[in-house]
Design a protein around this motif. Structure first.
Motif, PDB file in Angstrom:
ATOM      1  N   GLU A  21       0.901  -1.052   0.029  1.00 20.59           N
ATOM      2  CA  GLU A  21      -0.075  -0.004  -0.077  1.00 20.59           C
ATOM      3  C   GLU A  21       0.837   1.302  -0.052  1.00 20.59           C
ATOM      4  OE1 GLU A  21      -3.502   0.409   0.483  1.00 20.59           O
ATOM      5  OE2 GLU A  21      -4.292  -1.534   0.821  1.00 20.59           O
ATOM      6  N   TYR A  74       0.601   7.239  -5.963  1.00 26.69           N
ATOM      7  CA  TYR A  74       0.265   7.785  -4.648  1.00 26.69           C
ATOM      8  C   TYR A  74      -1.097   8.984  -5.081  1.00 26.69           C
ATOM      9  CZ  TYR A  74       3.381   6.444  -1.137  1.00 26.69           C
ATOM     10  OH  TYR A  74       4.161   5.565  -0.324  1.00 26.69           O
ATOM     11  N   ARG A  77      -4.783   6.994  -6.203  1.00 31.76           N
ATOM     12  CA  ARG A  77      -4.815   5.823  -5.395  1.00 31.76           C
ATOM     13  C   ARG A  77      -6.202   4.790  -5.925  1.00 31.76           C
ATOM     14  NH1 ARG A  77      -3.118   3.559  -1.102  1.00 31.76           N
ATOM     15  NH2 ARG A  77      -4.526   2.354   0.230  1.00 31.76           N
ATOM     16  N   ARG A 109      -4.720   2.786  -8.702  1.00 28.02           N
ATOM     17  CA  ARG A 109      -3.459   2.105  -8.569  1.00 28.02           C
ATOM     18  C   ARG A 109      -3.205   0.754  -8.912  1.00 28.02           C
ATOM     19  NH1 ARG A 109      -1.692  -0.295  -3.841  1.00 28.02           N
ATOM     20  NH2 ARG A 109      -3.550  -0.738  -2.147  1.00 28.02           N
TER      21      ARG A 109
END
Length: 470
Positions: A100, A171, A174, A177
């Motif tokens: 993460e 980032y 998100r 991602r």
């Protein structure tokens, strides 16, 4: 230690040495070097990685993993072994955090020289000292490398989790991602989030049993089944991750594994293959692309088959144009509308349902089956850890499989652990799980089918389990 104990250690060492000789010969014959654990990248199509899928090499690898684990368990203090096993949740937690926090992508950009913990921690504004401690735990378990004090780099294992995008993009976007990735990272995060949290409540669920309750319900404070819960608006990102993660499980299969089991090419032209609960019909498409004379019916819930039609139009338009594929929105617990099926294929579905519900699904198929219809269930068959056979494998053609050489556990122990992790995972979130061959024999009979043949697919943990109508 008794001489027999030492003899066992020698046997285990011999298994390892023999397997290494086999691998060395295979790589030497192919003029390849065995992949290095310290390599900062992983690509399953590299020749060095592809050779690991060779049946001779993969068998040797199984022996090494099983023997090394059993050797370690034999010589390690039992107290240390038990307590270390009890604390493996730390690895799971740190793996999810590293994923993460996009650590793999930051390290990929830094290259083999690595990146200092303060630079790894900066984008997420975390404490560099703790990030170093977290990555050091993982490096101690051979995931990442600490190349010098507080400086870390990727290795062949951590590189598997690369999302293939720059860290700054991950980032900034998100919610996107995991989109466009191979699914391995999505699956890891699913396992270390929903499944990990559910398993934390296993004991409470067993000690304080409530009708129909499973660990997932306690972990997430819901009485819904996981599939319904995932479709809540607030869980849209979890649903996306689940779908991508399921696609990522294909990385554990070789490309042609599907064709090392049931003989799809033996079906006469015009045979009807019904993909029950088939999602977008990707497995059926793979079969039809090699056997274009097969007619395909893809069945799943409405939103899935709508996506499936688009997928087929893009990936296999000829079958759509020739009207050789049909898409049916269907709850597979409802009556089965296809009455002329040659094959009912049920792939990776039954494990999601307890015996009563799974038998109900099979009965719906039996009600619609012709005497010549065949049922092909594609699932993992859990091997027993006992050296004493139940006798069931000998009675079913193809069901028997090799047993590990002594003194290894007959199921290759830790080398086959993924199937047992999977069993517990499915139980924790669905209340069901994987099944042994005996379980499948009983389930087929309850659903109106007789289990008559098993194919253990090369390059896969999945088996093709064939039934005929009773």
């Amino acid at each position: 230690m008794s001489s027999s104990g030492i003899a066992s250690l020698r046997q285990l060492a011999s298994v390892i040495n023999s397997a290494i000789d086999t691998i060395e010969n295979a790589y030497s014959d192919a003029s390849l070097d065995f992949p290095s654990l310290e390599a900062p990248h992983f690509n399953s199509t590299d020749p060095e990685e592809a050779l690991l899928q060779d049946s001779t090499v993969s068998s040797a690898v199984l022996n090494i993993i099983a023997a090394a684990s059993q050797l370690s368990a034999t010589v390690t203090s039992p107290v240390a072994s038990a307590l270390n096993a009890a604390q493996m949740f730390n690895v799971s937690s740190c793996l999810r955090a590293a994923s993460e926090l996009n650590v793999v992508e930051l390290l990929r950009a830094a290259g083999p020289e690595g990146l200092h913990a303060k630079d790894i921690a900066a984008p997420s504004k975390n404490d560099p000292a703790f990030i170093a401690r977290m990555l050091r735990l993982l490096a101690t378990h051979n995931i990442f490398r600490e190349v010098k004090p507080n400086v870390f780099a990727n290795n062949r294992i951590s590189a598997v989790l690369d999302k293939g995008k720059p860290a700054n993009v991950l980032y900034e976007k998100r919610s996107e991602r995991l989109v466009g990735t191979n699914g391995a990272t999505a699956f890891l995060e699913l396992v270390t989030d929903e499944i990990f949290k559910s398993m934390a409540y296993l004991t409470e669920t067993l000690l304080d049993r409530k009708e129909g309750e499973i660990p997932f319900n306690r972990a997430f404070g819901t009485d819904q089944v996981m599939f319904d819960w995932l479709h809540r608006p607030e869980n849209a990102w979890r649903l996306q991750r689940f779908g991508l993660g399921m696609a990522g499980t294909a990385m554990t299969e070789t490309n042609d594994a599907l064709f090392t089991g049931f003989e799809w090419s033996s079906l006469p032209a015009g045979s009807v293959l019904v993909d029950v609960g088939g999602g977008i019909g990707n497995t059926a498409m793979t079969i039809a692309q090699k056997n274009p004379s097969l007619r395909v019916v893809v069945q799943d819930l409405e939103h899935q088959v709508a996506l499936g039609k688009l997928h087929w139009e893009q990936s296999f338009p000829a079958h759509v144009k020739n009207q050789m594929v049909e898409f049916q929105g269907l709850n597979f617990f409802d009556p089965q509308p296809v009455k002329n099926a040659s094959i009912f294929m049920v792939r990776y579905v039954l494990h999601d349902w307890n015996d009563a519900r799974a038998a109900q699904l099979l009965r719906r198929l039996r009600e619609a089956a012709q005497p010549t219809t065949r049922l092909v269930v594609i699932e993992k068959i859990v091997a027993l850890a006992s050296s004493v056979s139940s006798g069931e494998e000998e009675a079913i053609p193809g069901a028997a499989r090799p047993s590990a050489p002594a003194p290894l556990l007959p199921n290759w122990g830790v080398a086959s652990t993924e199937a047992y992790f999977y069993d517990m995972a499915v139980y924790s979130v669905m209340g069901s799980g994987a099944r042994t061959l005996g379980n499948f024999i009983d389930l087929f009979a309850e659903g109106g089918w007789k289990l008559v043949k098993v194919y253990h697919c090369s390059g896969s943990q999945l088996s093709h389990i064939v039934g005929v109508p009773i």
